[in-house]
Each structure stands twice: as structure tokens, then as C-alpha cells.
Design an enzyme around this catalytic site. Structure first.
Site, PDB file in Angstrom:
ATOM      1  N   ASP A 121     -46.392 -32.872  24.244  1.00  0.00           N
ATOM      2  CA  ASP A 121     -45.171 -32.649  23.483  1.00  0.00           C
ATOM      3  C   ASP A 121     -43.943 -33.345  24.064  1.00  0.00           C
ATOM      4  O   ASP A 121     -43.857 -33.610  25.255  1.00  0.00           O
ATOM      5  CB  ASP A 121     -44.890 -31.149  23.355  1.00  0.00           C
ATOM      6  CG  ASP A 121     -44.919 -30.420  24.702  1.00  0.00           C
ATOM      7  OD1 ASP A 121     -45.738 -30.788  25.558  1.00  0.00           O
ATOM      8  OD2 ASP A 121     -44.116 -29.484  24.890  1.00  0.00           O
ATOM      9  N   GLU A 165     -46.560 -27.933  26.045  1.00  0.00           N
ATOM     10  CA  GLU A 165     -46.417 -27.561  27.457  1.00  0.00           C
ATOM     11  C   GLU A 165     -45.018 -27.034  27.747  1.00  0.00           C
ATOM     12  O   GLU A 165     -44.848 -26.137  28.577  1.00  0.00           O
ATOM     13  CB  GLU A 165     -46.714 -28.768  28.356  1.00  0.00           C
ATOM     14  CG  GLU A 165     -46.673 -28.461  29.849  1.00  0.00           C
ATOM     15  CD  GLU A 165     -45.270 -28.487  30.465  1.00  0.00           C
ATOM     16  OE1 GLU A 165     -45.036 -27.741  31.431  1.00  0.00           O
ATOM     17  OE2 GLU A 165     -44.418 -29.252  29.953  1.00  0.00           O
TER      18      GLU A 165
END
Length: 387
Positions: free
Chosen positions: A77, A135
Site C-alpha cells: 500500500d 500495512e
């Protein structure tokens, strides 16, 4: 061909993948384009990737010899940050950029998987390649919940992070605590509102909040061993709507972080201070905690194996054991289920102006670090399979 030369020959592919991900960043659990690109790549390798945790990907490489199972993990991400790097391949999505290196992480694990697949006949056991979404908001728990650590059972895990505090060409791997546990709190102080001119007729939650903010600082400076890092931070406070009115309540948020095993005792002491101050001034309170990340603590046995691998990548003199940080990482979720190690791969290069920290709008990496991280993935996997 020797591993180091193979990785060097893939430098152009690494840079191309990294830049493509950088140009097209996606926030947590929205990594649809990245997911498709990774699935297509692994399908072309002859593997059978599958979706996990909505936008993640997992694929398995089974060696021709029996053995252990090792999981290699990359996050996916990006961040809600507006890019200011001026790069020719800068983010094309306004307000979102890869400001933490996850674009490089994906590229490195993809190319490492390609090379390990070509080495299939030499691999004793199974390697799981995991691309984990979200994350930045602790998405690992969802991946674990969906069974990534089972079928087959994972024996060891390895992950790495491109790290701005570490110079290019250096790899840092510590034993024990490496990245802090992080927990977030929401605190509501409930007083009794009234006119600012008649404060004695009210119970002022703003005043009480200020006392709490000051008092809890004494926990980390007076009650915790100075060799056990702990941080209690208030980051937001909301109260009141008028300059002449004492509000009914004040709401405070923040985080508690610690870099030692017994840090959860901070929560009880934190609430103890709050409850007694509120009681002293006739207020009530509501307190909630939310887990961010558990303490990330490397297992010494696997850390030693990975340091051996790192020495083969950059030379023993460039392998250090000094970086511990109050930043959090949800790689800790995997370490709760298997032995493993997390490594920092340096990319800081002042000669190129690559000096900005993670999450900064001018964050960039030295692309030469991609080769180093890729080789580390390969060598670490092989060491852990045989170790």
C-alpha cells in the site's frame, strides 16, 4: 550463473517494476491494479497465485526436494501524501504516493521469486511469496486470519524494509526487539459545562485534560527503565465551540509505543493516572485502546542466518546490528506464529539528494538498493530453508 550476477542482470527489470508501482500508487485494501500486475507476473512464472485478504496475493513455489516452508513477505500500500519529488515517474494520482518504499518492496520480491523459480531443482522445501495489503493500518492480521501461515505450515518468515536511516550498501539486522509495539487510545473527559465567567460552578474538562497530558509524561520518564524505550503521545484534542463557554467534554487521542516485552503494563498505569485526576476534580472518563502493531522482535537464531546471507550480499563489514525504532510494523503478526527476521536495507545517499524520511512528500529511494534487497530475499530464503 552466480546469484549476484543474475540479480545484477535484472536491474533494469527491477527499476521498471518499481517505477510502474510508484506511478500508480494505491491505498490499503485498494491495491487492485498492483494485485493484477502481481498475479499476471506469477502466472507467467508458471505458479498459481491466489488472492488473499481482498487485495493481497500469495503464491507457492515447491522445490523438488522435501524440506521446510519459508514465507517471504512484501507490503503493497501507498500513503495519502501529495508527492513533491519532481520525478519523471511521479504519482499520477493526486494526494496518494508511495512514500514508504512499498513500491520497491513489491518489485524486489517479484524478481526474487522469478530467480528462485528458476532454481526450483535446488530448493529443499516450499517458499510462499506473500504480497500483503494495508500495512500502514496493520493489515497483516487479516492475512493471518485467512490462513497464510498454514497448509503448508510456515516454519520461518522473512521480510525487509528499504530504510531511509541506513546508508546505501548497508543492511541492518538486530536480535530481539527492533520495531515498537503501537497502541492508539481515545480518551473522553466528561465534565460539567457552564459560563466561562463562573468557572467555580462547572467542572472544566479542558483544564483536567491539561493536567492529564502533563502527568502521564511522568510515566515514561519516572516509572519506566530508561533502557526500555516508551513513548506516550497526545496527538489530538477537541473541546468546546465558544470562547465564553466551558464545554461538557473534551476528547483526546494519541498513541502508546514501547520497545520492550512487558510494555503492556503501561496501559494500567496510564488509566490509573487518568482515573485519579478525574476523581480529584469531579470528572468522569471513557477510555478505549486500539491495537496498531505488536512488538516486532527478531528471533536470534534466524537473525544469525539472515546476517550470514546479508554478508554474502554486501560484505560482512556492511552488516550492522544497531537500528531499533519506535515506528511500528505489522510483520510482527507473522512472528507470533513462526520464527523469523526482519531486515533494514539502506538507500540513503546524500550525494544524490536522497535524504528525506519515510512518509515525507519528497521521499525517494536510491534504485541501486533494489538489487541489494532482491539478492537478500533470495539468499535469506535459501539459508532459512536449510537452517
Amino acid at each position: 550463473m552466480e546469484i549476484k550476477q543474475q540479480v545484477a542482470n535484472s536491474a533494469n527489470e527491477l527499476v521498471s517494476l518499481y517505477r510502474d508501482f510508484h506511478t500508480h500508487p494505491e491505498l490499503g485494501f485498494k491495491e487492485y491494479r498492483s494485485q493484477k500486475k502481481i498475479i499476471d507476473y506469477f502466472t507467467n512464472l508458471g505458479l498459481k497465485p491466489r488472492k488473499i485478504a481482498s487485495t493481497g496475493v500469495v503464491a507457492e513455489l515447491k522445490g523438488t526436494k522435501p524440506g521446510k516452508t519459508v514465507l517471504l513477505r512484501s507490503d503493497m500500500d501507498a500513503l495519502p501524501v501529495t508527492e513533491e519529488t519532481g520525478l519523471s515517474f511521479a504519482s499520477e494520482t493526486f494526494g496518494i504516493m508511495h512514500a514508504c518504499g512499498h513500491d520497491g518492496h513489491m518489485a524486489m520480491l517479484m524478481v526474487a521469486a522469478k530467480m528462485l523459480t528458476a532454481m526450483k531443482d535446488e530448493i529443499p522445501g516450499t517458499i510462499k511469496f506473500l504480497f500483503q495489503p494495508n500495512e500502514e493500518d496493520a493489515g497483516a492480521h487479516k492475512v493471518v486470519k485467512e490462513g497464510v501461515m498454514h497448509s503448508p505450515e510456515v516454519d520461518s518468515v522473512f521480510g525487509l524494509h528499504l530504510w531511509s536511516q541506513c546508508p546505501l550498501g548497508q543492511i541492518d539486522i538486530v536480535d530481539g526487539p527492533q520495531m515498537a509495539a503501537s497502541y492508539y487510545f481515545n480518551l473522553k473527559i466528561k465534565g460539567h459545562g457552564g459560563h466561562a465567567g463562573f468557572a467555580h460552578e462547572s467542572t472544566d474538562p479542558v483544564f483536567i485534560s491539561s493536567l492529564i497530558i502533563q502527568a502521564v509524561q511522568g510515566i515514561q520518564t519516572r516509572e519506566v527503565n530508561a533502557l526500555d524505550p516508551a513513548v506516550i503521545m497526545f496527538t489530538q484534542m477537541n473541546a468546546g465551540t465558544s470562547t465564553t463557554t466551558i464545554p461538557e467534554a473534551a476528547e483526546l487521542t494519541g498513541s502508546i509505543r514501547f520497545l520492550y516485552a512487558d510494555g503492556k503494563s503501561l496501559f494500567k498505569r496510564f488509566e490509573h493516572v487518568i482515573s485519579h485526576i478525574c476523581a480529584a476534580y469531579g470528572a468522569e472518563y471513557e477510555l478505549e485502546f486500539k491495537k496498531g502493531n505488536a512488538l516486532l522482535s527478531n528471533h536470534p537464531e534466524t537473525a544469525a542466518l539472515v546476517r550470514t546471507a546479508a554478508a554474502e550480499v554486501v560484505g560482512p563489514e556492511q552488516v550492522t546490528t544497531k537500528i531499533r525504532t519506535m515506528a511500528g510494523e505489522d510483520f510482527s503478526e507473522y512472528l507470533a506464529h513462526a520464527t523469523g527476521t526482519f531486515a533494514f536495507v539502506g538507500f540513503n545517499n546524500s550525494k544524490k539528494g536522497i535524504v528525506y524520511p519515510h512518509h515525507h512528500p519528497k521521499f525517494t529511494i536510491d534504485e541501486d538498493a533494489l538489487v541489494i534487497g532482491t539478492e537478500l530475499h533470495i539468499r535469506a530464503a535459501l539459508k532459512l530453508l536449510k537452517g
